[in-house]
Write a protein that holds these residues in place. Sequence first.
Motif, short mmCIF file in Angstrom:
data_model
loop_
_atom_site.label_atom_id
_atom_site.label_comp_id
_atom_site.label_asym_id
_atom_site.label_seq_id
_atom_site.Cartn_x
_atom_site.Cartn_y
_atom_site.Cartn_z
N ALA A 25 66.54 85.23 5.65
CA ALA A 25 65.82 84.42 6.63
C ALA A 25 65.04 85.32 7.58
CB ALA A 25 66.80 83.54 7.41
N GLN A 26 65.66 86.37 8.05
CA GLN A 26 64.99 87.30 8.95
C GLN A 26 63.87 88.05 8.22
OE1 GLN A 26 67.97 89.78 10.76
NE2 GLN A 26 69.17 88.00 11.41
N ALA A 27 64.15 88.47 6.99
CA ALA A 27 63.15 89.20 6.20
C ALA A 27 61.95 88.32 5.89
CB ALA A 27 63.79 89.71 4.90
N MET A 28 62.19 87.08 5.51
CA MET A 28 61.08 86.18 5.17
C MET A 28 60.22 85.91 6.41
SD MET A 28 59.28 84.54 3.06
CE MET A 28 60.04 84.15 1.51
N GLU A 29 60.84 85.77 7.55
CA GLU A 29 60.06 85.55 8.78
C GLU A 29 59.15 86.76 9.05
OE1 GLU A 29 58.20 84.07 11.91
OE2 GLU A 29 59.58 82.89 10.68
N ARG A 30 59.68 87.97 8.90
CA ARG A 30 58.86 89.17 9.12
C ARG A 30 57.71 89.23 8.11
NH1 ARG A 30 64.04 91.43 10.18
NH2 ARG A 30 64.25 92.07 8.00
N VAL A 69 53.84 98.91 -1.08
CA VAL A 69 54.00 98.52 0.33
C VAL A 69 54.93 99.51 1.02
CG1 VAL A 69 53.53 96.08 -0.10
CG2 VAL A 69 55.88 96.92 -0.26
N ASP A 70 54.92 99.47 2.33
CA ASP A 70 55.81 100.33 3.10
C ASP A 70 57.27 100.02 2.79
OD1 ASP A 70 53.57 101.41 4.31
OD2 ASP A 70 53.75 100.17 6.12
N ILE A 71 58.12 100.99 2.98
CA ILE A 71 59.54 100.84 2.66
C ILE A 71 60.18 99.67 3.40
CG2 ILE A 71 61.81 101.96 2.84
CD1 ILE A 71 60.34 104.59 2.09
N PRO A 72 59.95 99.49 4.71
CA PRO A 72 60.56 98.32 5.37
C PRO A 72 60.11 96.99 4.77
CG PRO A 72 59.81 99.89 7.01
CD PRO A 72 59.27 100.36 5.69
N VAL A 73 58.87 96.93 4.32
CA VAL A 73 58.35 95.71 3.69
C VAL A 73 59.05 95.49 2.34
CG1 VAL A 73 56.31 94.62 2.67
CG2 VAL A 73 56.14 95.80 4.88
N SER A 74 59.15 96.54 1.54
CA SER A 74 59.82 96.38 0.25
C SER A 74 61.30 96.06 0.44
CB SER A 74 59.62 97.60 -0.65
OG SER A 74 60.20 98.75 -0.09
N ASP A 75 61.92 96.61 1.49
CA ASP A 75 63.31 96.25 1.79
C ASP A 75 63.42 94.76 2.10
OD1 ASP A 75 64.19 98.85 1.39
OD2 ASP A 75 64.29 99.32 3.54
N ASP A 76 62.46 94.22 2.86
CA ASP A 76 62.47 92.79 3.15
C ASP A 76 62.27 91.97 1.87
OD1 ASP A 76 63.00 93.03 5.85
OD2 ASP A 76 60.91 92.76 6.47
N LEU A 81 64.68 88.66 -2.56
CA LEU A 81 65.07 88.53 -3.97
C LEU A 81 66.57 88.38 -4.14
CD1 LEU A 81 62.67 91.11 -5.68
CD2 LEU A 81 62.53 88.60 -5.73
N ASP A 82 67.32 89.09 -3.32
CA ASP A 82 68.78 88.96 -3.38
C ASP A 82 69.20 87.53 -3.03
OD1 ASP A 82 71.28 90.04 -4.00
OD2 ASP A 82 71.65 90.68 -1.93
N ALA A 83 68.58 86.95 -2.02
CA ALA A 83 68.88 85.57 -1.66
C ALA A 83 68.48 84.60 -2.77
CB ALA A 83 68.20 85.19 -0.35
N LEU A 94 64.27 78.68 4.99
CA LEU A 94 64.99 79.56 5.90
C LEU A 94 64.21 79.93 7.15
CD1 LEU A 94 66.57 82.03 3.30
CD2 LEU A 94 67.59 79.96 4.30
N VAL A 95 62.91 79.62 7.16
CA VAL A 95 62.07 79.96 8.32
C VAL A 95 61.50 78.67 8.91
CG1 VAL A 95 61.48 82.28 7.51
CG2 VAL A 95 60.03 80.36 6.88
#
Length: 109
Positions: A25-30, A69-76, A81-83, A94-95
């Motif tokens: 939810a937090q990652a999708m919002e970012r 993409v930048d690492i923080p973006v790919s982490d998001d 994908l995990d969700a 979720l947003v």
Amino acid sequence: MDFADFEKNAAQWESRAQRVQGAAAQAMERLLRQAETSDSGQSHAIAHFIAATFDGHVFKFDPFDLRAVDIPVSDDMLACLDALRWGRSDLHTLVPDGERRILAMCSAR
């Protein structure tokens, strides 16, 4: 696997599903905020990813774009994908106002 093992695993799976859903939810919002407010090449990859998670029949995402993409973006993206893997709810739910925002983003691109 006997029933006791299944119950133990099911409880662990449910716990993990809840945990990854919160992170997603937090990652999708970012990700959505960046796709809505930026016009960089990276934001295009983000928008494509979001569209693919929204409707994978229409929009395709190449996993190699995770390297573009930048690492923080790919982490998001990986958190999302995990969700999706645990499948408790669609990411757009979720947003706040997710479906409308994603449809607007898709029509703007």
